[in-house]
Design an enzyme around this catalytic site. Structure first.
Site, mmCIF file in Angstrom:
data_model
loop_
_atom_site.group_PDB
_atom_site.id
_atom_site.type_symbol
_atom_site.label_atom_id
_atom_site.label_comp_id
_atom_site.label_asym_id
_atom_site.label_seq_id
_atom_site.Cartn_x
_atom_site.Cartn_y
_atom_site.Cartn_z
ATOM 1 N N HIS A 1 0.651 -1.131 -0.120
ATOM 2 C CA HIS A 1 0.111 0.124 -0.036
ATOM 3 C C HIS A 1 0.770 1.116 0.241
ATOM 4 O O HIS A 1 1.777 1.614 1.124
ATOM 5 C CB HIS A 1 -0.803 -0.358 1.067
ATOM 6 C CG HIS A 1 -1.703 0.977 1.362
ATOM 7 N ND1 HIS A 1 -2.504 1.279 2.358
ATOM 8 C CD2 HIS A 1 -2.362 1.954 0.468
ATOM 9 C CE1 HIS A 1 -3.322 2.390 2.424
ATOM 10 N NE2 HIS A 1 -3.262 2.749 1.127
ATOM 11 N N ASN B 1 -5.725 3.381 6.747
ATOM 12 C CA ASN B 1 -7.142 3.935 6.536
ATOM 13 C C ASN B 1 -8.153 3.613 7.659
ATOM 14 O O ASN B 1 -9.277 4.195 7.898
ATOM 15 C CB ASN B 1 -7.548 3.484 5.248
ATOM 16 C CG ASN B 1 -7.034 4.224 4.177
ATOM 17 O OD1 ASN B 1 -6.970 5.494 4.255
ATOM 18 N ND2 ASN B 1 -6.682 3.491 3.062
HETATM 19 N N1 3HC Z 1 3.196 14.273 -7.150
HETATM 20 C C1 3HC Z 1 4.495 14.267 -6.856
HETATM 21 N N2 3HC Z 1 5.125 15.171 -6.414
HETATM 22 C C2 3HC Z 1 4.276 16.117 -5.589
HETATM 23 C C3 3HC Z 1 2.817 16.299 -6.005
HETATM 24 C C4 3HC Z 1 2.181 15.212 -6.736
HETATM 25 N N3 3HC Z 1 0.983 14.815 -6.938
HETATM 26 N N4 3HC Z 1 2.177 16.993 -5.272
HETATM 27 C C5 3HC Z 1 3.313 17.719 -4.628
HETATM 28 N N5 3HC Z 1 4.459 17.094 -4.849
HETATM 29 C C6 3HC Z 1 5.687 17.602 -4.496
HETATM 30 C C7 3HC Z 1 6.052 18.976 -5.024
HETATM 31 O O1 3HC Z 1 6.285 18.866 -6.380
HETATM 32 C C8 3HC Z 1 7.082 19.256 -4.046
HETATM 33 O O2 3HC Z 1 8.443 18.804 -4.472
HETATM 34 P P1 3HC Z 1 10.017 19.377 -3.913
HETATM 35 O O3 3HC Z 1 9.914 19.666 -2.623
HETATM 36 O O4 3HC Z 1 10.595 18.371 -4.708
HETATM 37 O O5 3HC Z 1 9.611 20.770 -5.000
HETATM 38 C C9 3HC Z 1 6.657 18.754 -2.626
HETATM 39 O O6 3HC Z 1 5.804 17.576 -3.039
HETATM 40 C C10 3HC Z 1 5.997 19.853 -1.828
HETATM 41 O O7 3HC Z 1 5.157 20.389 -2.668
HETATM 42 P P2 3HC Z 1 4.392 21.728 -2.769
HETATM 43 O O8 3HC Z 1 5.526 22.746 -1.931
HETATM 44 O O9 3HC Z 1 3.852 22.168 -3.861
HETATM 45 O O10 3HC Z 1 3.251 21.788 -1.621
HETATM 46 P P3 3HC Z 1 3.158 21.343 0.054
HETATM 47 O O11 3HC Z 1 4.465 21.601 0.724
HETATM 48 O O12 3HC Z 1 1.931 21.869 0.368
HETATM 49 O O13 3HC Z 1 3.188 19.501 -0.205
HETATM 50 C C11 3HC Z 1 1.987 17.554 -0.062
HETATM 51 C C12 3HC Z 1 2.318 18.886 -1.108
HETATM 52 C C13 3HC Z 1 3.180 16.787 -0.142
HETATM 53 C C14 3HC Z 1 0.921 16.918 -1.151
HETATM 54 C C15 3HC Z 1 1.627 17.743 1.340
HETATM 55 O O14 3HC Z 1 0.439 18.541 1.353
HETATM 56 C C16 3HC Z 1 1.226 16.663 1.709
HETATM 57 O O15 3HC Z 1 2.016 15.848 2.500
HETATM 58 N N6 3HC Z 1 0.001 16.313 2.042
HETATM 59 C C17 3HC Z 1 -0.623 15.115 2.778
HETATM 60 C C18 3HC Z 1 -0.531 13.979 1.812
HETATM 61 C C19 3HC Z 1 -0.921 12.839 2.653
HETATM 62 O O16 3HC Z 1 -1.701 12.680 3.770
HETATM 63 N N7 3HC Z 1 -0.855 11.670 1.600
HETATM 64 C C20 3HC Z 1 -1.638 10.504 1.907
HETATM 65 C C21 3HC Z 1 -2.985 10.340 1.630
HETATM 66 S S1 3HC Z 1 -3.806 8.867 2.037
HETATM 67 C C22 3HC Z 1 -3.245 7.793 1.082
HETATM 68 O O17 3HC Z 1 -2.504 8.107 -0.042
HETATM 69 C C23 3HC Z 1 -3.692 6.169 1.243
HETATM 70 C C24 3HC Z 1 -4.765 6.050 0.298
HETATM 71 O O18 3HC Z 1 -5.097 4.555 0.749
HETATM 72 C C25 3HC Z 1 -5.931 6.727 0.643
#
Ligand code: 3HC
Length: 305
Positions: A161, A211
């Site tokens: 996962h 989850n």
């Molecule tokens: N794909 C790849 N890289 C991404 C991305 C994406 N969709 N979105 C953001 N990034 C990268 C950016 O390019 C940036 O990289 P860098 O530092 O190398 O430049 C880095 O992440 C930070 O992005 P930003 O500066 O644009 O924005 P943030 O600092 O707000 O970070 C985030 C974005 C990493 C998405 C942060 O908001 C975060 O950690 N959010 C929570 C994510 C989370 O909880 N994920 C788990 C979800 S649950 C899951 O997946 C399980 C499933 O079963 C439901």
């Protein structure tokens, strides 16, 4: 070269956000050739353009040379069209990352595992569906689950996962079905580590650890909004600034996809019959309205995709 996981070629089923991210970390970090499959050529095009964008960003930030980025990109090839998933028959491991739908996963797994090489692993990136059920569906109709052959086939199925965005999130949750062999578990763990991830292990319970904890939290935030306790911004800001979460729960729900959140919550509720997992009516209605969050531009917030 000795490779503990023994994965010389990886197949990825599904070129959505998760499948594309998995293909990228495998090609870039584990340095294995990847065959990416999706029924939709449009989805493949979208996935590959995301890969190109992320590699270009790493080059621009000086984290990769042009050559390293090109090598990683060249490791990813597409299998599509009439060849279908049979084009993945010769890989050492397949990671399935299609939508969160049991019958779709079962349809894919039925007989497919039996067609793979005898030592190949079939990993599901499911967020909540029983890996044990998926492993049982991997058996061809004429093979009994109690036979040696049946045990061998189902023993190669495991849960792997990943978290979104895959290139950024450091965790992989490893889930053992009742049938999974220790060797399959060890190889899957070694592969996730080669992809640069830390690995935690969970039993095969609905939602696993991640989850089972995250979804009631998101659901409670949606119920706060539904009851009018606070605005969407205040709910999210409370968690972002009060608890240092990178995103508020409503933003996170949009990010994961409201359809995916609902599917996981339904699996949790059906699998435990515990009312604490009952999805909120508002979430159900938003999915009825086809407001899926960030992926299609409308969820708790609006997005310009
Ligand atoms: N794909 C790849 N890289 C991404 C991305 C994406 N969709 N979105 C953001 N990034 C990268 C950016 O390019 C940036 O990289 P860098 O530092 O190398 O430049 C880095 O992440 C930070 O992005 P930003 O500066 O644009 O924005 P943030 O600092 O707000 O970070 C985030 C974005 C990493 C998405 C942060 O908001 C975060 O950690 N959010 C929570 C994510 C989370 O909880 N994920 C788990 C979800 S649950 C899951 O997946 C399980 C499933 O079963 C439901």
């Amino acid at each position: 070269m000795s490779i503990a996981h023994g994965i010389r070629t990886l197949g990825v089923l599904g070129a959505g956000q998760m499948g594309t991210g998995i293909a990228l970390v495998a090609a870039l970090r584990a340095k294995v050739p990847v065959l990416l499959h999706d029924r939709s050529s449009e989805q493949i095009t979208k996935g590959l353009s995301l890969v190109d964008k992320l590699l270009a960003k790493d080059v621009a930030k000086g984290r990769l040379t042009d050559e390293q980025a090109k090598e990683a990109r060249d490791r990813i090839s597409v299998v599509g069209g009439d060849v279908g998933i049979k084009g993945l028959r010769d890989v050492d491991m397949v990671v399935e990352a299609v939508s969160e739908n049991l019958s779709l996963k079962q349809k894919i797994f039925t007989s497919f595992v039996a067609e793979l090489k005898p030592e190949a692993i079939l990993a599901s990136n499911t967020s909540s569906i029983s890996i044990t059920k998926i492993a049982a569906s991997a058996l061809p109709a004429n093979v009994s689950s109690a036979s040696e052959e049946g045990k061998k086939i189902a023993g190669r199925v495991v849960g792997l996962h990943f978290f979104n965005p895959v290139p950024v999130m450091k965790l992989v949750e490893l889930i053992s079905a009742l049938q999974t062999t220790p060797e399959t578990l060890d190889r899957a763990r070694a592969f996730a580590i080669a992809c640069g991830k830390e690995v935690t292990t969970s039993k095969d319970v609905p939602g696993f650890v991640s989850n089972a904890l995250l979804m009631p939290f998101i659901n409670e935030a949606i119920m706060c909004l539904e009851k009018g306790t606070a605005t969407r911004e205040d709910i999210d800001t409370t968690l972002r600034l009060g608890m240092n979460h990178p995103m508020g729960p409503l933003q996170l729900a949009d990010f994961i996809g409201l359809d995916t959140c609902l599917a996981i919550q339904q699996t949790l509720y059906e699998g435990t019959r515990d009312s604490k997992y009952r999805p909120s009516i508002l979430l159900e209605r938003m999915v009825d309205a086809q407001w899926y969050g960030r992926k299609n531009g409308k969820g708790f917030y609006e997005y310009n995709n």
